[in-house]
Design a protein around this motif. Structure first.
Motif, PDB file in Angstrom:
ATOM      1  N   SER A  99       0.880  -1.248  -0.107  1.00  0.00           N
ATOM      2  CA  SER A  99      -0.042   0.002  -0.117  1.00  0.00           C
ATOM      3  C   SER A  99       1.075   1.176   0.044  1.00  0.00           C
ATOM      4  O   SER A  99       0.353   2.419  -0.303  1.00  0.00           O
ATOM      5  N   ALA A 100       2.154   1.100   0.187  1.00  0.00           N
ATOM      6  CA  ALA A 100       3.084   2.319   0.503  1.00  0.00           C
ATOM      7  C   ALA A 100       3.096   2.905  -1.108  1.00  0.00           C
ATOM      8  O   ALA A 100       3.418   3.945  -1.250  1.00  0.00           O
ATOM      9  N   LEU A 101       2.694   2.021  -2.003  1.00  0.00           N
ATOM     10  CA  LEU A 101       3.009   2.525  -3.528  1.00  0.00           C
ATOM     11  C   LEU A 101       1.774   3.133  -4.007  1.00  0.00           C
ATOM     12  O   LEU A 101       1.787   3.721  -4.973  1.00  0.00           O
ATOM     13  N   LEU A 102       0.512   3.085  -3.276  1.00  0.00           N
ATOM     14  CA  LEU A 102      -0.555   3.723  -3.896  1.00  0.00           C
ATOM     15  C   LEU A 102      -0.563   5.169  -3.966  1.00  0.00           C
ATOM     16  O   LEU A 102      -0.686   5.571  -5.296  1.00  0.00           O
ATOM     17  N   GLU A 103      -0.202   5.916  -3.116  1.00  0.00           N
ATOM     18  CA  GLU A 103       0.105   7.350  -3.469  1.00  0.00           C
ATOM     19  C   GLU A 103       1.088   7.772  -4.381  1.00  0.00           C
ATOM     20  O   GLU A 103       1.175   8.706  -5.415  1.00  0.00           O
ATOM     21  N   CYS A 104       2.334   6.747  -4.216  1.00  0.00           N
ATOM     22  CA  CYS A 104       3.416   7.131  -5.202  1.00  0.00           C
ATOM     23  C   CYS A 104       2.953   6.898  -6.688  1.00  0.00           C
ATOM     24  O   CYS A 104       3.328   7.872  -7.558  1.00  0.00           O
ATOM     25  N   MET A 105       2.444   6.039  -6.963  1.00  0.00           N
ATOM     26  CA  MET A 105       1.907   5.617  -8.353  1.00  0.00           C
ATOM     27  C   MET A 105       0.988   6.413  -8.892  1.00  0.00           C
ATOM     28  O   MET A 105       0.874   6.636 -10.103  1.00  0.00           O
ATOM     29  N   GLU A 106      -0.115   6.852  -8.170  1.00  0.00           N
ATOM     30  CA  GLU A 106      -1.206   7.717  -8.883  1.00  0.00           C
ATOM     31  C   GLU A 106      -0.791   9.154  -8.735  1.00  0.00           C
ATOM     32  O   GLU A 106      -0.951   9.804  -9.539  1.00  0.00           O
ATOM     33  N   GLU A 107      -0.311   9.608  -7.823  1.00  0.00           N
ATOM     34  CA  GLU A 107      -0.136  11.022  -7.424  1.00  0.00           C
ATOM     35  C   GLU A 107       1.049  11.565  -7.603  1.00  0.00           C
ATOM     36  O   GLU A 107       1.659  12.833  -7.557  1.00  0.00           O
ATOM     37  N   ARG A 108       2.062  10.542  -7.706  1.00  0.00           N
ATOM     38  CA  ARG A 108       3.398  10.943  -8.039  1.00  0.00           C
ATOM     39  C   ARG A 108       4.058  11.663  -7.123  1.00  0.00           C
ATOM     40  O   ARG A 108       4.828  12.800  -7.254  1.00  0.00           O
ATOM     41  N   GLN A 109       3.756  11.280  -5.831  1.00  0.00           N
ATOM     42  CA  GLN A 109       4.379  12.125  -4.739  1.00  0.00           C
ATOM     43  C   GLN A 109       4.301  11.261  -3.275  1.00  0.00           C
ATOM     44  O   GLN A 109       3.849  10.069  -3.442  1.00  0.00           O
ATOM     45  N   VAL A 110       5.040  11.336  -2.309  1.00  0.00           N
ATOM     46  CA  VAL A 110       5.097  10.921  -1.174  1.00  0.00           C
ATOM     47  C   VAL A 110       4.750  11.739   0.027  1.00  0.00           C
ATOM     48  O   VAL A 110       5.311  12.868   0.131  1.00  0.00           O
ATOM     49  N   THR A 111       3.959  11.117   0.898  1.00  0.00           N
ATOM     50  CA  THR A 111       3.786  11.823   2.120  1.00  0.00           C
ATOM     51  C   THR A 111       4.235  10.943   3.376  1.00  0.00           C
ATOM     52  O   THR A 111       3.770   9.859   3.759  1.00  0.00           O
ATOM     53  N   VAL A 112       5.211  11.904   4.199  1.00  0.00           N
ATOM     54  CA  VAL A 112       5.808  11.151   5.313  1.00  0.00           C
ATOM     55  C   VAL A 112       5.718  12.290   6.420  1.00  0.00           C
ATOM     56  O   VAL A 112       6.084  13.446   6.311  1.00  0.00           O
ATOM     57  N   ASP A 113       5.200  11.894   7.530  1.00  0.00           N
ATOM     58  CA  ASP A 113       5.125  12.803   8.662  1.00  0.00           C
ATOM     59  C   ASP A 113       4.370  13.926   8.527  1.00  0.00           C
ATOM     60  O   ASP A 113       4.936  15.279   8.898  1.00  0.00           O
ATOM     61  N   GLY A 114       3.429  14.020   7.546  1.00  0.00           N
ATOM     62  CA  GLY A 114       2.654  15.368   7.326  1.00  0.00           C
ATOM     63  C   GLY A 114       3.201  16.082   6.167  1.00  0.00           C
ATOM     64  O   GLY A 114       2.754  17.004   5.868  1.00  0.00           O
ATOM     65  N   MET A 115       4.376  15.878   5.712  1.00  0.00           N
ATOM     66  CA  MET A 115       5.212  16.406   4.773  1.00  0.00           C
ATOM     67  C   MET A 115       5.090  15.707   3.411  1.00  0.00           C
ATOM     68  O   MET A 115       5.211  14.695   3.508  1.00  0.00           O
TER      69      MET A 115
END
Length: 330
Positions: A129-145
């Protein structure tokens, strides 16, 4: 991390065809006798999508992924999925810096132009599931950033069949983010003999040189986005996807995201055919690899040994093909 750069120069159709031809020839040096798999891989690359390769071990899935990555002179990372792999091992983690008394973000391997996910279905569902945001939105959210990913961004994942020991089936949301799925299959005897002769001395991957770079690929992708799709063909793509949701053999049909991927893949197929407009044959050439892996069949269909690719082919034979006019020239 992504850096700001000037936009790529416009690219003509002939230049686009030349670049894609160089990449194709380069990959063929490593993978012999698998022209169809290489074609779909290039279609996925040119459509700004992500590729899932599912097959038994030892048929060249990872070699194909590496050959594509090495053909483009850009950042490449490889993730070996295992049951103990954590989401932070992919996306990155914030580390406390004693000198600055602040947390610093350490990017994970997902921050690359080409990401090879080897045996993705050996990772746990939480890690997948860590890839879901990466693959669709081409971004990574970690600790609110939120951190943007590189451009271009291409995920090539391999997986073994789900019946094999130690694998987890990819959830529907994950499969839907892959533009296309291919199975390489065993080579014929002539191709296997050529592989034995060519690979016995040295690995062709070790001598493979890059034939393009990230900036050139940005221009290629921009040119593919400009390829014309007639309104009739757009409606045809919508009809194909929506028809899968009404099939009695299917429990879950293709999503609206699948329709977008189908149109983008058709543009890429037209580019590989040296055309700046899409024809129905382009949609037909990509329909099975783009739609089939998204379908969830009913228990009755599985018992009757129906397959998703067969259902898509039957759908193509039933739905009338539109006669889309060619775009007008100035």
């Amino acid at each position: 991390m992504t850096t700001m750069s000037s936009p790529p120069l416009p690219m003509s159709l002939s230049e686009l065809t030349t670049v894609s031809g160089r990449i194709s020839q380069n990959v063929h040096r490593v993978i012999a006798g698998k022209s169809e798999a290489i074609r779909i891989a290039l279609v996925t690359l040119l459509s700004e999508g992500h590729l899932l390769m599912e097959d038994v071990p030892g048929v060249g899935k990872t070699s194909l992924a590496k050959a594509i990555a090495r053909s483009i002179d850009c950042s490449v990372s490889r993730i070996q999925f295992t049951p103990d792999l954590m989401p932070s091992d992919i996306t990155g983690v914030s580390i406390y810096n004693r000198n600055t008394t602040e947390f610093e973000f350490r990017p994970g391997p997902i921050f690359a132009n080409v990401v090879i996910g080897d045996e993705i279905n050996r990772g746990s569902p939480k890690t997948q599931s860590a890839l879901l945001e990466c693959m669709e939105e081409r971004q990574v959210t970690v600790d609110g950033m939120t951190y943007p990913l590189s451009d271009p961004f291409f995920v090539v994942a391999t997986q073994n069949p789900v019946e094999m020991e130690g694998t987890y089936a990819l959830p529907e949301a994950q499969r839907d983010r892959f533009t296309a799925r291919i199975s390489i299959g065993y080579p014929d005897q002539a191709a296997e003999l050529a592989m034995v002769d060519g690979h016995s001395g040295e690995d062709p991957l070790q001598t493979l040189s890059a034939v393009s770079d990230a900036r050139e690929m940005q221009a290629v992708l921009a040119a593919v986005r400009a390829i014309h799709v007639a309104p009739e063909l757009r409606r045809y793509a919508v009809e194909l996807s929506s028809a899968t949701r009404r099939m009695p053999e299917v429990r879950l049909g293709a999503s609206p995201r699948a329709t977008l991927h189908l149109v983008r893949a058709a543009r890429a197929q037209a580019a590989l055919s040296a055309r700046d407009y899409v024809v129905p044959d382009d949609l037909h050439a990509v329909c099975v690899p783009v739609l089939a892996h998204r379908l969830v069949l009913t228990a009755e269909s599985l018992t009757a040994r129906r397959t998703a690719p067969d259902l898509i082919r039957a759908l193509l034979s039933r739905i009338p093909v539109p006669q889309a006019p060619r775009p007008a020239r100035d």
